[in-house]
Scaffold this motif. Structure first.
Motif, PDB file in Angstrom:
ATOM      1  N   LEU A  33       0.838  -1.335   0.031  1.00 56.11           N
ATOM      2  CA  LEU A  33      -0.038   0.115   0.017  1.00 56.11           C
ATOM      3  C   LEU A  33       0.660   1.224   0.034  1.00 56.11           C
ATOM      4  O   LEU A  33       1.825   1.274   0.711  1.00 56.11           O
ATOM      5  CB  LEU A  33      -0.806   0.024   1.223  1.00 56.11           C
ATOM      6  N   GLU A  34       0.392   2.389  -0.700  1.00 59.49           N
ATOM      7  CA  GLU A  34       1.065   3.399  -0.832  1.00 59.49           C
ATOM      8  C   GLU A  34       0.409   4.618  -0.244  1.00 59.49           C
ATOM      9  O   GLU A  34      -0.781   4.818  -0.396  1.00 59.49           O
ATOM     10  CB  GLU A  34       1.533   3.934  -2.222  1.00 59.49           C
ATOM     11  N   GLY A  35       0.977   5.623   0.568  1.00 58.64           N
ATOM     12  CA  GLY A  35       0.337   6.623   1.133  1.00 58.64           C
ATOM     13  C   GLY A  35      -0.189   6.477   2.542  1.00 58.64           C
ATOM     14  O   GLY A  35      -1.366   7.132   2.974  1.00 58.64           O
ATOM     15  N   VAL A  36       0.161   5.224   3.118  1.00 53.19           N
ATOM     16  CA  VAL A  36      -0.575   4.978   4.534  1.00 53.19           C
ATOM     17  C   VAL A  36      -0.338   6.054   5.329  1.00 53.19           C
ATOM     18  O   VAL A  36       0.711   6.397   5.608  1.00 53.19           O
ATOM     19  CB  VAL A  36       0.035   3.515   4.985  1.00 53.19           C
TER      20      VAL A  36
ATOM     21  N   ASP B 211     -24.658  -3.641   8.144  1.00 53.68           N
ATOM     22  CA  ASP B 211     -24.847  -4.965   8.882  1.00 53.68           C
ATOM     23  C   ASP B 211     -24.043  -5.088  10.222  1.00 53.68           C
ATOM     24  O   ASP B 211     -24.302  -6.001  10.895  1.00 53.68           O
ATOM     25  CB  ASP B 211     -24.336  -6.146   8.097  1.00 53.68           C
ATOM     26  N   GLY B 212     -23.351  -4.181  10.703  1.00 55.11           N
ATOM     27  CA  GLY B 212     -22.966  -4.054  11.841  1.00 55.11           C
ATOM     28  C   GLY B 212     -21.528  -4.964  12.150  1.00 55.11           C
ATOM     29  O   GLY B 212     -21.066  -4.998  13.412  1.00 55.11           O
ATOM     30  N   ARG B 213     -21.160  -5.257  11.065  1.00 55.59           N
ATOM     31  CA  ARG B 213     -19.913  -6.070  11.106  1.00 55.59           C
ATOM     32  C   ARG B 213     -18.746  -5.062  11.327  1.00 55.59           C
ATOM     33  O   ARG B 213     -18.639  -3.999  11.005  1.00 55.59           O
ATOM     34  CB  ARG B 213     -19.602  -6.990  10.125  1.00 55.59           C
ATOM     35  N   HIS B 214     -17.595  -5.429  12.285  1.00 58.77           N
ATOM     36  CA  HIS B 214     -16.544  -4.855  12.343  1.00 58.77           C
ATOM     37  C   HIS B 214     -15.287  -4.985  11.412  1.00 58.77           C
ATOM     38  O   HIS B 214     -15.315  -6.092  11.191  1.00 58.77           O
ATOM     39  CB  HIS B 214     -16.045  -4.878  13.888  1.00 58.77           C
ATOM     40  N   PHE B 215     -14.416  -4.071  11.437  1.00 55.06           N
ATOM     41  CA  PHE B 215     -13.532  -4.130  10.410  1.00 55.06           C
ATOM     42  C   PHE B 215     -12.298  -3.370  10.964  1.00 55.06           C
ATOM     43  O   PHE B 215     -12.510  -2.244  11.458  1.00 55.06           O
ATOM     44  CB  PHE B 215     -13.588  -3.953   8.958  1.00 55.06           C
ATOM     45  N   VAL B 216     -10.949  -3.665  10.612  1.00 57.22           N
ATOM     46  CA  VAL B 216      -9.853  -2.564  10.654  1.00 57.22           C
ATOM     47  C   VAL B 216      -9.473  -2.258   9.262  1.00 57.22           C
ATOM     48  O   VAL B 216      -9.660  -2.980   8.431  1.00 57.22           O
ATOM     49  CB  VAL B 216      -8.631  -3.605  11.460  1.00 57.22           C
ATOM     50  N   ALA B 217      -9.372  -1.028   9.174  1.00 62.64           N
ATOM     51  CA  ALA B 217      -9.093  -0.395   7.733  1.00 62.64           C
ATOM     52  C   ALA B 217      -7.751   0.684   7.771  1.00 62.64           C
ATOM     53  O   ALA B 217      -7.325   1.008   8.852  1.00 62.64           O
ATOM     54  CB  ALA B 217     -10.380   0.774   7.837  1.00 62.64           C
ATOM     55  N   VAL B 218      -7.080   0.600   6.751  1.00 60.09           N
ATOM     56  CA  VAL B 218      -6.101   1.283   6.580  1.00 60.09           C
ATOM     57  C   VAL B 218      -6.423   2.588   5.617  1.00 60.09           C
ATOM     58  O   VAL B 218      -6.882   2.494   4.639  1.00 60.09           O
ATOM     59  CB  VAL B 218      -5.023   0.533   5.807  1.00 60.09           C
ATOM     60  N   PHE B 219      -6.141   3.836   6.188  1.00 57.55           N
ATOM     61  CA  PHE B 219      -6.227   5.145   5.347  1.00 57.55           C
ATOM     62  C   PHE B 219      -5.095   5.661   4.943  1.00 57.55           C
ATOM     63  O   PHE B 219      -3.949   5.728   5.553  1.00 57.55           O
ATOM     64  CB  PHE B 219      -7.000   5.917   6.445  1.00 57.55           C
ATOM     65  N   ASP B 220      -5.437   6.644   3.897  1.00 62.25           N
ATOM     66  CA  ASP B 220      -4.227   7.536   3.742  1.00 62.25           C
ATOM     67  C   ASP B 220      -4.700   9.000   4.108  1.00 62.25           C
ATOM     68  O   ASP B 220      -5.438   8.928   5.040  1.00 62.25           O
ATOM     69  CB  ASP B 220      -4.359   7.789   2.109  1.00 62.25           C
ATOM     70  N   ASP B 221      -3.711   9.797   3.719  1.00 60.64           N
ATOM     71  CA  ASP B 221      -3.814  11.297   4.329  1.00 60.64           C
ATOM     72  C   ASP B 221      -5.126  11.765   4.187  1.00 60.64           C
ATOM     73  O   ASP B 221      -5.595  12.797   4.949  1.00 60.64           O
ATOM     74  CB  ASP B 221      -2.803  12.225   3.890  1.00 60.64           C
TER      75      ASP B 221
ATOM     76  N   ASN C 133      -8.144  10.213   4.453  1.00 60.37           N
ATOM     77  CA  ASN C 133      -9.207   9.274   4.962  1.00 60.37           C
ATOM     78  C   ASN C 133      -9.784   8.461   3.980  1.00 60.37           C
ATOM     79  O   ASN C 133     -10.828   7.785   4.164  1.00 60.37           O
ATOM     80  CB  ASN C 133     -10.033  10.013   5.712  1.00 60.37           C
ATOM     81  N   LYS C 134      -8.955   8.119   2.964  1.00 59.51           N
ATOM     82  CA  LYS C 134      -9.532   7.285   1.932  1.00 59.51           C
ATOM     83  C   LYS C 134      -9.017   5.826   2.253  1.00 59.51           C
ATOM     84  O   LYS C 134      -7.853   5.566   2.546  1.00 59.51           O
ATOM     85  CB  LYS C 134      -9.086   7.570   0.493  1.00 59.51           C
ATOM     86  N   LEU C 135     -10.088   4.956   2.279  1.00 59.93           N
ATOM     87  CA  LEU C 135      -9.754   3.505   2.475  1.00 59.93           C
ATOM     88  C   LEU C 135      -8.937   3.040   1.631  1.00 59.93           C
ATOM     89  O   LEU C 135      -9.279   3.047   0.214  1.00 59.93           O
ATOM     90  CB  LEU C 135     -11.139   2.871   2.634  1.00 59.93           C
ATOM     91  N   LEU C 136      -7.767   2.824   2.016  1.00 58.63           N
ATOM     92  CA  LEU C 136      -6.868   1.560   1.183  1.00 58.63           C
ATOM     93  C   LEU C 136      -7.044   0.252   1.274  1.00 58.63           C
ATOM     94  O   LEU C 136      -6.603  -0.287   0.228  1.00 58.63           O
ATOM     95  CB  LEU C 136      -5.339   2.276   1.610  1.00 58.63           C
ATOM     96  N   HIS C 137      -7.331  -0.255   2.193  1.00 58.45           N
ATOM     97  CA  HIS C 137      -7.492  -1.932   2.553  1.00 58.45           C
ATOM     98  C   HIS C 137      -8.298  -1.825   3.840  1.00 58.45           C
ATOM     99  O   HIS C 137      -8.189  -1.024   4.753  1.00 58.45           O
ATOM    100  CB  HIS C 137      -6.104  -2.308   2.825  1.00 58.45           C
ATOM    101  N   ALA C 138      -8.714  -3.155   3.966  1.00 54.12           N
ATOM    102  CA  ALA C 138      -9.661  -3.326   5.176  1.00 54.12           C
ATOM    103  C   ALA C 138      -9.925  -4.938   5.441  1.00 54.12           C
ATOM    104  O   ALA C 138      -9.604  -5.473   4.156  1.00 54.12           O
ATOM    105  CB  ALA C 138     -10.802  -2.620   4.884  1.00 54.12           C
ATOM    106  N   ARG C 139     -10.010  -5.314   6.540  1.00 56.11           N
ATOM    107  CA  ARG C 139     -10.157  -6.797   6.986  1.00 56.11           C
ATOM    108  C   ARG C 139     -11.266  -6.674   7.890  1.00 56.11           C
ATOM    109  O   ARG C 139     -11.175  -6.047   8.673  1.00 56.11           O
ATOM    110  CB  ARG C 139      -8.724  -7.193   7.468  1.00 56.11           C
ATOM    111  N   TRP C 140     -12.163  -7.713   7.686  1.00 52.30           N
ATOM    112  CA  TRP C 140     -13.360  -7.941   8.641  1.00 52.30           C
ATOM    113  C   TRP C 140     -12.409  -8.401   9.993  1.00 52.30           C
ATOM    114  O   TRP C 140     -11.436  -9.228   9.962  1.00 52.30           O
ATOM    115  CB  TRP C 140     -14.224  -9.179   8.352  1.00 52.30           C
TER     116      TRP C 140
END
Length: 82
Positions: A28-31, A42-52, A54-61
């Motif tokens: 990933l670039e620009g983390v 649906d109320g599911r939780h996730f961990v997210a990686v953002f850029d400067d 606040n654009k979502l770059l990657h996420a995992r449940w």
């Protein structure tokens, strides 16, 4: 999410994911940051990686238990083990 079946369900896997983000292992670039969030649909939780921007770059449940117990690890980063 990037893979519907790839759910982080233990703290060791969360730690590996965070270290992979920190070390550039995901390509990933620009983390700029990592955070936990809840899907409004649906109320599911996730961990997210953002850029400067606040654009979502990657996420995992993540499992509910990891959402409850892994917040400090996401907030403060992974501590080096002695």
């Amino acid at each position: 999410m990037n893979n519907e079946l790839d759910i982080i369900d233990n703290l060791a896997e969360l730690e590996r994911f965070l270290l992979s983000v920190e070390n550039g292992g995901l390509g990933l670039e620009g983390v700029a940051g990592v955070g936990m969030a809840t899907n409004n649909t649906d109320g599911r939780h996730f961990v997210a990686v953002f850029d400067d921007n606040n654009k979502l770059l990657h996420a995992r449940w993540i499992a509910q238990e990891i959402f409850d117990t892994g917040k400090d690890m996401v907030r403060n980063g992974v501590k080096a083990k002695h």
